[in-house]
Design an enzyme around this catalytic site. Structure first.
Site, PDB file in Angstrom:
ATOM      1  N   ASP A 143       0.819  -1.222   0.000  1.00 36.69           N
ATOM      2  CA  ASP A 143       0.000   0.000   0.000  1.00 36.69           C
ATOM      3  C   ASP A 143       0.855   1.275   0.000  1.00 36.69           C
ATOM      4  O   ASP A 143       0.354   2.350  -0.320  1.00 36.69           O
ATOM      5  CB  ASP A 143      -0.926   0.030   1.223  1.00 36.69           C
ATOM      6  CG  ASP A 143      -1.794  -1.202   1.315  1.00 36.69           C
ATOM      7  OD1 ASP A 143      -2.063  -1.806   0.265  1.00 36.69           O
ATOM      8  OD2 ASP A 143      -2.209  -1.561   2.434  1.00 36.69           O
ATOM      9  N   MET A 185      -5.915  -2.605  -5.023  1.00 34.89           N
ATOM     10  CA  MET A 185      -5.800  -2.567  -3.556  1.00 34.89           C
ATOM     11  C   MET A 185      -5.197  -1.234  -3.096  1.00 34.89           C
ATOM     12  O   MET A 185      -4.974  -0.334  -3.899  1.00 34.89           O
ATOM     13  CB  MET A 185      -4.947  -3.723  -3.080  1.00 34.89           C
ATOM     14  CG  MET A 185      -5.670  -5.040  -3.030  1.00 34.89           C
ATOM     15  SD  MET A 185      -4.585  -6.303  -2.322  1.00 34.89           S
ATOM     16  CE  MET A 185      -5.774  -7.602  -2.009  1.00 34.89           C
ATOM     17  N   GLY A 186      -4.870  -1.158  -1.824  1.00 36.57           N
ATOM     18  CA  GLY A 186      -4.245   0.052  -1.289  1.00 36.57           C
ATOM     19  C   GLY A 186      -4.818   0.486   0.041  1.00 36.57           C
ATOM     20  O   GLY A 186      -4.402   1.479   0.617  1.00 36.57           O
ATOM     21  N   GLU A 238      -9.595   0.503  -3.828  1.00 35.16           N
ATOM     22  CA  GLU A 238     -10.581  -0.229  -3.012  1.00 35.16           C
ATOM     23  C   GLU A 238     -11.125   0.598  -1.843  1.00 35.16           C
ATOM     24  O   GLU A 238     -12.216   0.339  -1.360  1.00 35.16           O
ATOM     25  CB  GLU A 238      -9.966  -1.519  -2.473  1.00 35.16           C
ATOM     26  CG  GLU A 238      -8.801  -1.267  -1.514  1.00 35.16           C
ATOM     27  CD  GLU A 238      -8.250  -2.523  -0.866  1.00 35.16           C
ATOM     28  OE1 GLU A 238      -8.802  -3.607  -1.061  1.00 35.16           O
ATOM     29  OE2 GLU A 238      -7.239  -2.390  -0.134  1.00 35.16           O
ATOM     30  N   ARG A 272     -17.457  -3.336 -18.155  1.00 36.31           N
ATOM     31  CA  ARG A 272     -16.919  -4.571 -17.575  1.00 36.31           C
ATOM     32  C   ARG A 272     -16.001  -4.195 -16.414  1.00 36.31           C
ATOM     33  O   ARG A 272     -15.335  -3.163 -16.457  1.00 36.31           O
ATOM     34  CB  ARG A 272     -16.127  -5.379 -18.602  1.00 36.31           C
ATOM     35  CG  ARG A 272     -16.982  -5.937 -19.729  1.00 36.31           C
ATOM     36  CD  ARG A 272     -17.905  -7.047 -19.234  1.00 36.31           C
ATOM     37  NE  ARG A 272     -18.628  -7.654 -20.338  1.00 36.31           N
ATOM     38  CZ  ARG A 272     -19.799  -7.215 -20.808  1.00 36.31           C
ATOM     39  NH1 ARG A 272     -20.384  -6.155 -20.268  1.00 36.31           N
ATOM     40  NH2 ARG A 272     -20.380  -7.854 -21.817  1.00 36.31           N
TER      41      ARG A 272
END
Ligand code: F6P
Length: 354
Positions: A143, A185-186, A238, A272
Site C-alpha cells: 500500500d 488494492m491500497g 478499493e 466490464r
C-alpha cells in the site's frame, strides 16, 4: 556494540513481494558479518506462542529465495499477542499473551527480533519493545502508506502488476468500445490506483483522498465520446469514499462493481469490471523491491549490532536511515490531493471524478 549472539526474524501482516529478500539479506549478514545465530519465527508473533515451531535459519535455508514472492516464514494479519483471540466453549475469548511471547523468545535464546511488517505489525512490535523485547522494524506493505519511509518494499512490484493489468485491459476496452473498471488494492491510500493509473494511461482515477461524483464520471465518459473516444479506463482504489448516490446502492460487494453498475445505469454504456485482488501481492519481486528489501535486511542487522532497539529502518532521499517505531506508526501517508502527481495527472486530462 550490543551484546548479541542470536536474533529472531518474523514477518507479520499481509505478505508483500520482497519479504524473502529481507529475510535472506538479514540471515546472510547476521551470519557472515556478525557470526550470530538466526531463528526464523513462523506466522508473525503467533510463532512465539508455540516456540517449538521456530527453527534455525542457515545460509542454506535462504539459498534461492530472492526471486520468490510471499514469505518462507509464513505470516498472519490476525496475530496480535495483546489481543489474542481463541474460541473457548463456543465463545470468543480475547487475552493478553504478550508476557508468554516475550518469555518464549528468551527460552529460544533470542536476544533481539527483526519484525518485518506494516503499520499494524510495527504497532505490536512497539508494544513488545515497551515491555522489554529488543526489536528492530522493517517497513513492508504494497500500500506504500507508512509515513516514516519514502517507500515500502512490495509497492513497486504491485505497481508493475496493476500497470500490466491496465495495459492488457486497454486493448480489449478499445476493441469493444467499453468502459472498463479496474479495482486495485491500497486500503485507505490511493497510491497504487494513482501511480498504476498514470503508468497505465487510465482516463479516470478514483482514490480515497479525492471525493467524487458518479455524474462527473459519466459526463467525462460522454465528453470522450464527443471527440471520438469510445472507450474509457477507470481505475478505482478499493478504499474510495462512496458518494451518497452510490452509498444507497452498496451491498457490501466490491466498490469496483458498484462503480461499474453506476456508470452502466447512468451513462448507458457497456461496462466490464476487473477486481485485481491478491494477484497484486503475489509473484516475483521487481528488481527495485529485491534491492530495497536487501538494503533493509542488512540495515536492520546493523541496527541491532548498534543497539538501536525500538527503531525501524527506512528510506529517506535515497538513503537508508532509521526512525523510532513510536514516531513511525499510527499516522498513514496518503496521497496529497494538491500534490505534484495529482496536478500532473490533471494537466494531462485525467479525471478524478471531482
Ligand atoms: O495491506 C495490504 C493489503 O493487500 C491491502 O491492500 C488490502 O486491503 C488488504 O491487505 C487485504 O488483506 P487480506 O489479505 O486480509 O484480504
Amino acid at each position: 556494540m550490543a551484546n548479541i549472539g542470536c536474533i529472531g526474524i518474523c514477518t507479520g501482516g499481509g505478505d508483500a513481494p520482497g519479504l524473502n529478500a529481507v529475510i535472506r539479506a538479514a540471515v546472510k549478514s547476521a551470519i557472515l558479518k556478525y557470526k550470530w545465530k538466526v531463528i526464523g519465527i513462523p506466522d508473525g508473533f503467533d510463532g512465539l506462542i508455540w516456540p517449538e515451531k521456530s527453527r534455525e535459519l542457515t545460509l542454506k535455508d535462504v539459498s534461492g529465495i530472492l526471486p520468490r514472492g510471499g514469505t518462507i516464514l509464513g505470516t498472519t494479519n490476525r496475530g496480535d499477542p495483546f489481543h489474542y483471540k481463541t474460541i473457548e466453549n463456543g465463545k470468543e475469548i480475547v487475552r493478553d499473551i504478550s508476557d508468554e511471547v516475550i518469555a518464549n523468545s528468551h527460552k529460544l535464546g533470542i536476544d533481539a527480533v527483526i519484525t518485518i511488517g506494516g503499520d499494524g505489525s510495527q504497532k505490536i512490535a512497539l508494544e513488545l519493545f515497551e515491555k522489554g523485547l529488543k526489536v528492530v522494524g522493517v517497513p513492508k506493505t504494497i500500500d506504500n502508506d507508512l509515513c516514516a519511509t519514502d517507500i515500502t518494499f512490495g509497492f513497486d512490484t504491485a505497481l508493475h502488476t496493476a500497470t500490466d493489468a491496465i495495459d492488457k485491459i486497454h486493448t480489449t476496452a478499445e476493441s469493444h468500445h467499453r468502459v472498463m473498471v479496474i479495482e486495485v488494492m491500497g486500503r485507505d491510500a490511493g497510491w497504487i490506483a494513482l501511480e498504476a493509473g498514470i503508468a497505465g494511461g487510465a482516463h479516470v482515477i478514483l482514490i480515497p483522498e479525492i471525493p467524487f461524483s458518479l455524474q462527473r464520471i459519466c459526463d467525462y465518459v460522454a465528453e470522450r465520446e464527443g471527440y471520438g473516444k469510445r472507450f474509457t479506463i477507470v481505475v478505482v482504489a478499493e478504499g474510495i469514499k462512496l458518494p451518497s448516490e452510490l452509498r444507497q446502492l452498496a451491498r457490501g460487494g466490491s466498490v469496483g462493481n458498484l462503480i461499474g453498475d453506476g456508470i452502466a445505469l447512468t451513462a448507458h454504456k457497456e461496462v466490464r469490471v476487473s477486481v485485481l485482488g491478491h494477484i497484486q501481492r503475489g509473484g516475483s519481486p521487481s528488481p527495485f523491491d529485491r534491492i530495497l528489501g536487501t538494503r533493509f535486511g542488512v540495515a536492520a542487522v546493523d541496527l541491532i549490532a548498534q543497539g538501536g532497539f525500538g527503531k525501524m529502518v527506512c528510506l529517506r532521499n535515497t538513503r537508508i536511515e532509521s526512525v523510532n517505531i513510536a514516531d513511525a506508526v499510527g499516522q498513514l501517508r496518503t496521497v496529497d490531493p494538491q500534490g505534484e502527481l495529482v496536478r500532473m495527472a490533471r494537466a494531462i486530462g485525467i479525471c478524478f471524478g471531482d
